[in-house]
Design a protein around this motif. Structure first.
Motif, PDB file in Angstrom:
ATOM      1  N   VAL A   1       0.852  -1.192   0.000  1.00  0.00           N
ATOM      2  CA  VAL A   1       0.000   0.000   0.000  1.00  0.00           C
ATOM      3  C   VAL A   1       0.887   1.241   0.000  1.00  0.00           C
ATOM      4  O   VAL A   1       1.848   1.321   0.771  1.00  0.00           O
TER       5      VAL A   1
ATOM      6  N   THR B   1      -1.177   9.513  -8.304  1.00  0.00           N
ATOM      7  CA  THR B   1      -1.801   8.481  -7.465  1.00  0.00           C
ATOM      8  C   THR B   1      -2.751   7.616  -8.289  1.00  0.00           C
ATOM      9  O   THR B   1      -2.700   6.378  -8.230  1.00  0.00           O
TER      10      THR B   1
ATOM     11  N   ALA C   1      -2.045   3.707  -9.242  1.00  0.00           N
ATOM     12  CA  ALA C   1      -3.042   2.758  -8.740  1.00  0.00           C
ATOM     13  C   ALA C   1      -3.568   1.887  -9.871  1.00  0.00           C
ATOM     14  O   ALA C   1      -3.750   0.671  -9.714  1.00  0.00           O
TER      15      ALA C   1
ATOM     16  N   ALA D   1      -2.798  -2.119  -9.555  1.00  0.00           N
ATOM     17  CA  ALA D   1      -3.938  -2.904  -9.055  1.00  0.00           C
ATOM     18  C   ALA D   1      -3.890  -4.383  -9.460  1.00  0.00           C
ATOM     19  O   ALA D   1      -4.195  -5.255  -8.632  1.00  0.00           O
TER      20      ALA D   1
ATOM     21  N   ARG E   1      -2.233  -1.348  -3.678  1.00  0.00           N
ATOM     22  CA  ARG E   1      -3.141  -0.200  -3.652  1.00  0.00           C
ATOM     23  C   ARG E   1      -2.350   1.095  -3.512  1.00  0.00           C
ATOM     24  O   ARG E   1      -1.348   1.135  -2.792  1.00  0.00           O
TER      25      ARG E   1
ATOM     26  N   LEU F   1      -3.149   5.252  -2.820  1.00  0.00           N
ATOM     27  CA  LEU F   1      -4.157   6.253  -2.462  1.00  0.00           C
ATOM     28  C   LEU F   1      -3.496   7.566  -2.091  1.00  0.00           C
ATOM     29  O   LEU F   1      -2.290   7.624  -1.856  1.00  0.00           O
TER      30      LEU F   1
ATOM     31  N   ASP G   1      -6.372  -3.393   6.122  1.00  0.00           N
ATOM     32  CA  ASP G   1      -7.391  -4.130   5.374  1.00  0.00           C
ATOM     33  C   ASP G   1      -8.777  -3.522   5.509  1.00  0.00           C
ATOM     34  O   ASP G   1      -9.699  -3.938   4.805  1.00  0.00           O
TER      35      ASP G   1
ATOM     36  N   SER H   1      -9.407  -2.321   2.091  1.00  0.00           N
ATOM     37  CA  SER H   1      -8.905  -3.310   1.126  1.00  0.00           C
ATOM     38  C   SER H   1      -9.447  -3.151  -0.291  1.00  0.00           C
ATOM     39  O   SER H   1      -8.846  -3.639  -1.243  1.00  0.00           O
ATOM     40  N   TYR H   2     -10.572  -2.457  -0.455  1.00  0.00           N
ATOM     41  CA  TYR H   2     -11.145  -2.288  -1.797  1.00  0.00           C
ATOM     42  C   TYR H   2     -11.029  -0.835  -2.270  1.00  0.00           C
ATOM     43  O   TYR H   2     -11.661  -0.441  -3.247  1.00  0.00           O
ATOM     44  N   ALA H   3     -10.207  -0.055  -1.596  1.00  0.00           N
ATOM     45  CA  ALA H   3     -10.021   1.354  -1.950  1.00  0.00           C
ATOM     46  C   ALA H   3      -8.672   1.553  -2.610  1.00  0.00           C
ATOM     47  O   ALA H   3      -7.633   1.145  -2.075  1.00  0.00           O
ATOM     48  N   THR H   4      -8.688   2.180  -3.767  1.00  0.00           N
ATOM     49  CA  THR H   4      -7.441   2.533  -4.455  1.00  0.00           C
ATOM     50  C   THR H   4      -7.743   3.615  -5.481  1.00  0.00           C
ATOM     51  O   THR H   4      -8.890   3.797  -5.904  1.00  0.00           O
TER      52      THR H   4
END
Length: 261
Positions: A140, A170, A174, A178, A183, A185, A235, A238-241
């Protein structure tokens, strides 16, 4: 229940000898991570942060590296690989705002220095870290942006340009990373009570003017930013990027319009 747990994660925080960087390094350690404390000056302060992390039972060392120098960045990340076996979390926190000057009066070298640190420094660190993260298919990166990736700031064109560029950097990194489980951010603070802006919040008139720009009516404490960095690195996110999270007390929410247009 999912817990905010970074135990065993190997983290690097740039500009971690004071302010938001220091708070972030300590917060990541509280969540279980081992943390490398990067600095470019104030070595004694950086060593104190590393010692505080070790006192929490985590591994830590302070390392000098100018992030606008690609060679120094490569050596720093290679040191992590050698000593700890790799890197799991990178927080690109180090940055400068430069000297106030109207665009047509700005000194070219001073303008370039802001870009070198804020944009190229973020790229150099990300590039070095991604080389390891992509190979291990995990990692990350959290880039410290600013409300000024969105809000113009007269006199600071280099700073606003650099932060807007960090936002798009960013998103692009990303998108590229991915498929490899990595990830990337950005986090955009508003006004934060740190030593770097003490001249503003220690002046009653300056503080009052600043508060008027913030719907919540106060500055953030460094820990409030650091907690969100830890969430993004965990985590829980975990689904954010590929996006910027604004943590600004509503500064980007047009405070002047709270009582009508």
């Amino acid at each position: 229940m999912l817990a905010l747990d970074l135990k065993g994660k190997r983290a690097l925080v740039t500009g971690a000898n004071s302010g938001i960087g220091e708070a972030t390094a300590l917060m990541l350690a509280d969540a279980g991570a081992d943390v490398v404390v990067n600095y470019v000056d104030e070595a004694e302060a950086a060593e104190a942060v590393a010692a505080a992390i070790r006192a929490k039972g985590r591994r830590s060392f302070a390392i000098h590296a100018n992030i606008s120098d690609a060679g120094q960045v490569s050596s720093m990340v290679a040191r992590m690989k050698q000593d700890w076996g790799g890197i799991d979390v990178l927080v690109n926190n180090a940055g400068i705002d430069g000297h106030a000057a109207l665009g047509w009066e700005a000194d070219v070298e001073a303008w370039r220095k802001v870009i070198d640190v804020n944009l190229l420094g973020t790229f150099f660190c990300s590039r070095a870290a991604l080389g390891q993260m992509v190979a291990q298919r995990a990692g990350v990166i959290v880039n410290m942006s600013s409300v000024h990736e969105r809000i113009p700031w007269g006199g600071f064109s280099a700073y606003t340009a650099s932060k807007a560029a960090v936002s798009m950097l960013t998103k692009t990194l990303a998108q590229e990373a991915a498929p490899y489980g990595v990830r990337v951010l950005a986090l955009a603070p508003g006004a934060v009570k740190t030593p770097i802006n003490r001249n503003v919040w220690s002046d009653p008139a300056g503080l009052a003017d600043l508060k008027r720009k913030i719907p919540m009516g106060r500055l953030a404490e460094p820990d409030e930013i650091a907690r969100m960095v830890a969430v993004l690195a965990s985590d829980f996110a975990s689904y954010a990027t590929g996006t910027t999270l604004f943590v600004d007390g509503g500064m980007t929410d047009f405070a002047d319009f709270a009582h009508g247009g």
